[in-house]
Enzyme design. Structure first.
Site, PDB file in Angstrom:
ATOM      1  CE  LYS A 100     152.749  59.660 -17.966  1.00  0.00           C
ATOM      2  NZ  LYS A 100     153.471  60.940 -18.365  1.00  0.00           N
ATOM      3  CE1 TYR A 122     160.576  31.014  -0.850  1.00  0.00           C
ATOM      4  CE2 TYR A 122     158.899  33.139  -1.044  1.00  0.00           C
ATOM      5  CZ  TYR A 122     159.557  31.579  -1.478  1.00  0.00           C
ATOM      6  OH  TYR A 122     158.715  31.080  -2.396  1.00  0.00           O
TER       7      TYR A 122
END
Ligand SMILES: *Cc1c(COP(=O)(O)O)cnc(C)c1O
Length: 340
Positions: free
Chosen positions: A33, A249
Site C-alpha cells: 500500500k 532560510y
C-alpha cells in the site's frame, strides 16, 4: 533529480527472513500500500514476485491493477467503487454496510474488529456478514483482523490474539453449519509475525519488515533486517562560506571558519521532511545538514557531486518523533527509482 536506489539484495534478504519465520513463501502477503511505503509499487511488486511471493496487499483497485500480473492473490483494503474486477482480487469489507457495494461473485475478506476499533465488523456480527454475503453470491475467501500494538510492549497483543482465536472458532462453526469451505484466516502484520513463536495462520501481511525495519526491534529481540531504500541527491552548486556568513532560510547556520558548502536537489517538497536548527542530522558519510531544509534544497558541508542522504531512516524517524513508516511513505512518488 534526486534518486531512490532500491537494494534487491537487501529486499531478498528480508523476504527470506520473513518467509522462514512464516514457514514458506506461500505464507507471505507483501503489503504494497501507499506506493510500497514509498519504495515504488511496481518496482517492489515485481521484485517480490521474482523472489517468489504470490500474494500482495494494496489499498485500491487501481493499485491492484498495476501489479496484477505479478501476483495471483491480491487483497484490496479500502475500495468503495468497483469499476473493474478480477478473480485474483479479494476485497475487504470493513463494515456490514460495505456488503451492499460489493459486486456479485466477488471474493471477499471480512475484517473483524478485535480491539483496534478502527475498521471491521464486530465478532458477534460474523454470522450476519456471512449470510449477507452469501445472499449476493459473494465468495468469502478470508476472515482477518489487525493488531493495534504488536510493536509495543503491552498486553494488547495478547488479548487481541485471544479475541481472534474465538473468531476463528466461530468461523469454523459457521462454515460447518453452512457447508462452506474454511476461508483463509490471518491476523499478523510484521511485528505480530515476529512476536509469534508458533505461527500457524494461512499467511501474514508483512509491510515494514519487507522494507528492512521493525520498530522497537530492541525490546523484542527481533532479527536484524536490511533497509531496502537509500536516497541520493545531486549537487546544484558549491560556494565558499566565509567565517561569520550563514546559509539558508533564517541564516540559522553560521560558519565558524571559512568552509565549502554545497546545495543538493532534495527538500521537503520531495517529501524529505524539513529539518531546522534544532535538529542535527548527519549523512551516512558524515556530512552535516546545515541550517534549514528548504522546499527543493538542502546544504551540506561537502562538494561531492552525488551524496547519499540516508541509507537507513531510523535516525530521521527519531529526529522527527515519528516511525520509520512515515519517513519512507512521505517521499514524493515522482522521485526516480533505480534497482541495484
Ligand atoms: C499496513 C497494514 C499491514 C502491514 O503492517 P506492517 O506493520 O507494516 O507490517 C498489515 N495489515 C493491514 C490491514 C494493514 O493495513
Amino acid at each position: 533529480m534526486a534518486k531512490i536506489l532500491l537494494s534487491k539484495e537487501n529486499l531478498f534478504y528480508n523476504l527470506d527472513v520473513i518467509s522462514k519465520k512464516a514457514g514458506s513463501k506461500e505464507k507471505v502477503a507483501v503489503v504494497l500500500k501507499d506506493n510500497a511505503y514509498g519504495h515504488g509499487l511496481i518496482e517492489i511488486g515485481k521484485l517480490a514476485s521474482e523472489f517468489g511471493v504470490k500474494k500482495a496487499v494494496v489499498r485500491t483497485i487501481d493499485d491492484a491493477l498495476k501489479i496484477e500480473k505479478f501476483f495471483d492473490y491480491i487483497i484490496i483494503l479500502a475500495e468503495k467503487s468497483f469499476h473493474t474486477y478480477s478473480h485474483t482480487f479479494h476485497i475487504v469489507i470493513n463494515s456490514l454496510e460495505d456488503i451492499k457495494n460489493i459486486p456479485e461473485n466477488a471474493n471477499v475478506h471480512i475484517k473483524v474488529d478485535t480491539g483496534m476499533h478502527r475498521n471491521g465488523i464486530l465478532p458477534n456480527q460474523l454470522e450476519k456478514a456471512f449470510l449477507g454475503l452469501l445472499e449476493k453470491k459473494i465468495t468469502i475467501t478470508g476472515v482477518f483482523t489487525h493488531h493495534k500494538g504488536a510493536d509495543e510492549l503491552s498486553t494488547n497483543f495478547f488479548w487481541q490474539k485471544a479475541v481472534f482465536s474465538r473468531v476463528k472458532e466461530d468461523v469454523k462453526r459457521i462454515c460447518e453449519k453452512l457447508s462452506l469451505p474454511l476461508p483463509a484466516l490471518h491476523s499478523c502484520n510484521s511485528a505480530a509475525l515476529f512476536r509469534t513463536s508458533d505461527f500457524n495462520e494461512d499467511f501474514a501481511r508483512v509491510g515494514i519488515a519487507t522494507y528492512g525495519y521493525l520498530d522497537n526491534a530492541g525490546i523484542f529481540n527481533f532479527p536484524k533486517l536490511k533497509p531496502v531504500m537509500s536516497l541520493w541527491a545531486n549537487k546544484l552548486s558549491t560556494r565558499e562560506l566565509k567565517k561569520g556568513q550563514s546559509v539558508g532560510y533564517g541564516g540559522t547556520f553560521t560558519a565558524k571558519e571559512n568552509m565549502i558548502v554545497s546545495t543538493y536537489d532534495i527538500g521537503y517538497g520531495d517529501g524529505f521532511l524539513r529539518l531546522n536548527e534544532k535538529d542535527s542530522y548527519t549523512t551516512p558519510k558524515g556530512y552535516k545538514v546545515l541550517g534549514r531544509v528548504s522546499m527543493d534544497n538542502l546544504s551540506l558541508n561537502t562538494d561531492e557531486e552525488k551524496v547519499c542522504i540516508f541509507d537507513d531512516v531510523t535516525a530521521l524517524s527519531k529526529i522527527h518523533d515519528t516511525i520509520t513508516y512515515e519517513i519512507t511513505t512521505t517521499l514524493n512518488p515522482n522521485i526516480e527509482k533505480e534497482i541495484v
